[in-house]
Design a protein around this motif. Structure first.
Motif, mmCIF file in Angstrom:
data_model
loop_
_atom_site.group_PDB
_atom_site.id
_atom_site.type_symbol
_atom_site.label_atom_id
_atom_site.label_comp_id
_atom_site.label_asym_id
_atom_site.label_seq_id
_atom_site.Cartn_x
_atom_site.Cartn_y
_atom_site.Cartn_z
ATOM 1 N N LYS A 2 -31.565 -11.745 -52.294
ATOM 2 C CA LYS A 2 -32.125 -10.338 -52.175
ATOM 3 C C LYS A 2 -32.511 -10.086 -50.379
ATOM 4 O O LYS A 2 -32.595 -9.130 -50.127
ATOM 5 N N ALA A 3 -33.379 -10.946 -50.098
ATOM 6 C CA ALA A 3 -33.789 -11.237 -49.225
ATOM 7 C C ALA A 3 -33.062 -11.271 -47.506
ATOM 8 O O ALA A 3 -33.179 -10.226 -46.464
ATOM 9 N N ILE A 4 -32.059 -12.079 -48.162
ATOM 10 C CA ILE A 4 -30.832 -12.127 -46.686
ATOM 11 C C ILE A 4 -29.900 -10.957 -46.228
ATOM 12 O O ILE A 4 -30.098 -10.307 -45.232
ATOM 13 N N VAL A 5 -29.653 -9.995 -47.752
ATOM 14 C CA VAL A 5 -29.167 -8.982 -48.010
ATOM 15 C C VAL A 5 -29.836 -8.030 -47.107
ATOM 16 O O VAL A 5 -29.558 -7.292 -46.650
ATOM 17 N N GLU A 6 -30.728 -7.525 -48.032
ATOM 18 C CA GLU A 6 -32.165 -6.413 -46.965
ATOM 19 C C GLU A 6 -32.489 -6.725 -46.555
ATOM 20 O O GLU A 6 -32.366 -5.677 -45.079
ATOM 21 N N GLY A 7 -32.650 -7.676 -45.387
ATOM 22 C CA GLY A 7 -32.578 -8.122 -43.860
ATOM 23 C C GLY A 7 -31.809 -7.766 -42.851
ATOM 24 O O GLY A 7 -31.118 -7.446 -41.720
ATOM 25 N N VAL A 8 -30.147 -7.781 -43.630
ATOM 26 C CA VAL A 8 -29.013 -7.880 -42.849
ATOM 27 C C VAL A 8 -28.553 -5.963 -43.275
ATOM 28 O O VAL A 8 -28.684 -5.908 -42.094
ATOM 29 N N ASP A 9 -29.109 -5.504 -44.179
ATOM 30 C CA ASP A 9 -28.868 -3.669 -43.678
ATOM 31 C C ASP A 9 -30.244 -3.502 -43.030
ATOM 32 O O ASP A 9 -29.501 -2.068 -42.868
ATOM 33 N N GLN A 10 -31.234 -3.981 -43.079
ATOM 34 C CA GLN A 10 -32.020 -2.966 -41.931
ATOM 35 C C GLN A 10 -31.516 -3.594 -40.381
ATOM 36 O O GLN A 10 -31.354 -2.450 -39.328
ATOM 37 N N ALA A 11 -30.694 -5.115 -40.129
ATOM 38 C CA ALA A 11 -30.588 -5.246 -38.552
ATOM 39 C C ALA A 11 -29.445 -4.187 -38.543
ATOM 40 O O ALA A 11 -29.015 -3.806 -37.291
ATOM 41 N N LEU B 38 -26.622 -4.546 -51.337
ATOM 42 C CA LEU B 38 -26.001 -4.296 -50.049
ATOM 43 C C LEU B 38 -26.105 -2.943 -49.785
ATOM 44 O O LEU B 38 -25.087 -2.229 -50.767
ATOM 45 N N THR B 39 -26.793 -1.737 -48.708
ATOM 46 C CA THR B 39 -26.541 -0.747 -48.902
ATOM 47 C C THR B 39 -25.779 -0.088 -47.861
ATOM 48 O O THR B 39 -25.376 0.981 -47.784
ATOM 49 N N THR C 30 -37.819 -8.793 -43.272
ATOM 50 C CA THR C 30 -38.536 -9.220 -42.269
ATOM 51 C C THR C 30 -38.213 -10.336 -41.250
ATOM 52 O O THR C 30 -37.464 -10.000 -39.802
ATOM 53 N N ALA C 31 -38.551 -11.324 -42.254
ATOM 54 C CA ALA C 31 -38.318 -12.500 -41.137
ATOM 55 C C ALA C 31 -36.421 -12.917 -40.668
ATOM 56 O O ALA C 31 -36.529 -13.163 -39.598
ATOM 57 N N VAL C 32 -35.864 -12.311 -41.891
ATOM 58 C CA VAL C 32 -34.067 -12.182 -41.963
ATOM 59 C C VAL C 32 -33.486 -11.905 -40.986
ATOM 60 O O VAL C 32 -32.544 -11.851 -40.066
ATOM 61 N N TYR C 33 -34.376 -10.217 -40.430
ATOM 62 C CA TYR C 33 -34.388 -9.230 -40.091
ATOM 63 C C TYR C 33 -34.395 -9.675 -38.402
ATOM 64 O O TYR C 33 -33.475 -9.755 -37.573
ATOM 65 N N LEU D 62 -20.828 -11.692 -44.733
ATOM 66 C CA LEU D 62 -22.006 -12.347 -45.728
ATOM 67 C C LEU D 62 -21.309 -13.880 -46.759
ATOM 68 O O LEU D 62 -20.410 -12.859 -46.957
ATOM 69 N N TYR D 63 -21.652 -14.434 -46.159
ATOM 70 C CA TYR D 63 -20.811 -15.367 -47.493
ATOM 71 C C TYR D 63 -21.953 -16.214 -48.873
ATOM 72 O O TYR D 63 -22.895 -16.167 -48.692
ATOM 73 N N GLY D 64 -21.483 -15.902 -49.414
ATOM 74 C CA GLY D 64 -21.615 -15.976 -50.467
ATOM 75 C C GLY D 64 -20.315 -15.698 -52.403
ATOM 76 O O GLY D 64 -19.858 -14.770 -51.715
ATOM 77 N N ASP D 65 -22.024 -14.934 -53.270
ATOM 78 C CA ASP D 65 -21.421 -14.684 -54.700
ATOM 79 C C ASP D 65 -20.807 -13.008 -54.139
ATOM 80 O O ASP D 65 -22.432 -12.698 -54.089
ATOM 81 N N GLU D 66 -20.047 -12.570 -54.444
ATOM 82 C CA GLU D 66 -19.914 -11.041 -54.250
ATOM 83 C C GLU D 66 -20.462 -10.263 -54.707
ATOM 84 O O GLU D 66 -21.495 -9.571 -53.900
ATOM 85 N N ALA D 67 -20.856 -10.329 -56.386
ATOM 86 C CA ALA D 67 -21.621 -9.579 -57.044
ATOM 87 C C ALA D 67 -22.809 -8.949 -57.237
ATOM 88 O O ALA D 67 -23.538 -8.071 -56.431
ATOM 89 N N LYS D 68 -23.314 -10.297 -56.329
ATOM 90 C CA LYS D 68 -25.074 -10.178 -55.840
ATOM 91 C C LYS D 68 -25.086 -9.561 -54.672
ATOM 92 O O LYS D 68 -26.410 -9.372 -55.076
ATOM 93 N N ILE D 69 -24.447 -10.408 -53.946
ATOM 94 C CA ILE D 69 -24.996 -9.896 -52.113
ATOM 95 C C ILE D 69 -24.691 -8.255 -52.193
ATOM 96 O O ILE D 69 -25.103 -7.254 -52.626
#
Length: 334
Positions: free
Chosen positions: A16-25, A47-48, A302-305, A36-43
């Protein structure tokens, strides 16, 4: 276009936090692409972003309790390892993970590879100061023991980072020691002092003490990995304890304390901002052929962003390329 590989499954709040940070960036920076590397369904559930992002599915991940080197060797399809492989194969320019620190260090060394001429990469992070400027400190735990030669190399790497990423002209380099006198410390620190003082390319200001770090005594602070990790965790723990004690005192202090806290609210938020690591980005395993950056395990979006922003700057300034050129030059001269 800068391509950044992100381990979506590493950390306490993944994905959750990783993908939301990616969305912001991706929304803020048009010159980056994310893998993005990982479980596609969960990601996909978080992911927006729809452009400049690719999901590389894998069910395998490295857990926090896995033995680092063994995990990297055995879990070839782990999200963290695949990200590091993408960097090695030039499919990505950098890799970020909030997962197992030891495993990321191992992946950085064994998969991405270190710069020729760098004996041991160091873990570097920007630490807080009371004036908000911060300072860069390494090693923060990549190595349990270091020689004087390693500390000298850390100073060179730290100066490159401070100059190029944080835009500090002629950064002040301090050697963390148990006193400011040149004669202080064990044989390793005494030898390191001599090496640093003799290097005219560095703005070496001498020994610095831990009690002065948050006062901004230096722009780059060099130490061995064992000491650096202890200082890092002490500072994190102290900051959290101070904020917790302050909150507890306000809550138990009655109406007068709560009214005073209301009046001091902007100041208290400023204090929290000084102690908060989320805006500083991640810890860089510096001395490798490409940026390998570790987010805090408890990172929020925020930290991921902020970490993606930090890596973007590293790629933009080509700080790693400059480090490669500098150490190649030194090796030829030797």
């Amino acid at each position: 276009m800068k391509t950044i590989a992100v381990d979506a499954m590493g950390g306490d709040n993944a994905p959750k936090a990783i993908v939301e940070g990616v969305d912001q960036a991706l929304a803020d920076f048009s010159d980056i692409a994310i893998q993005l590397y990982g479980d596609e369904a969960k990601i996909k559930s978080y992911l927006t972003a729809t452009e400049r992002v690719m999901i590389i599915h894998t069910d395998e991940k490295i857990n926090s309790d896995d033995e680092p080197a063994k995990a990297v060797r055995r879990k070839k399809k782990a999200s963290m390892v695949l990200g590091a492989q993408a960097v090695r194969e030039k499919k990505a320019d950098a890799v970020i993970s909030a997962g197992n620190t030891g495993a990321l260090l191992a992946a950085g060394l064994f998969v991405v590879g270190r710069i020729k001429g760098v004996d041991r990469p160091g873990l570097l992070s920007t630490m807080p100061t009371v004036d908000g400027r911060g300072y860069d400190m390494l090693d923060l735990g990549a190595n349990a023991e270091n020689s004087a030669h390693h500390l000298h190399q850390f100073a060179i790497l730290g100066s490159f980072y401070a100059q190029n990423v944080r835009k500090i002209n002629n950064p002040r380099v301090g050697l963390l020691n148990n006193g400011t006198e040149a004669t202080k410390g064990d044989p390793v620190h005494k030898e390191a002092y001599e090496l640093l003082a003799a290097d005219t390319s560095l703005n070496f200001i001498g020994n610095v003490e831990a009690r002065d770090l948050m006062e901004g005594v230096a722009d780059v602070v060099v130490t061995d990995g064992f000491t650096g990790n202890a200082v890092l965790k002490t500072m994190e723990g102290t900051g959290l304890s101070i904020l917790s004690a302050l909150k507890s005192s306000i809550q138990s202090g009655g109406a007068r304390a709560k009214m005073g806290a209301l009046l001091l609210k902007p100041t208290l938020y400023n204090l929290k901002g000084i102690m908060d690591y989320s805006d500083a980005g991640g810890a860089v395993l510096f001395g490798l052929k490409a940026p390998v950056v570790k987010c805090h395990g408890s990172s929020d979006a925020t930290a991921v962003y902020s970490t993606i922003k930090q890596v973007r700057t590293m790629l933009e300034t080509k700080v790693v390329d400059q480090s490669v050129a500098a150490f190649t030059k030194v090796e030829k001269e030797d």
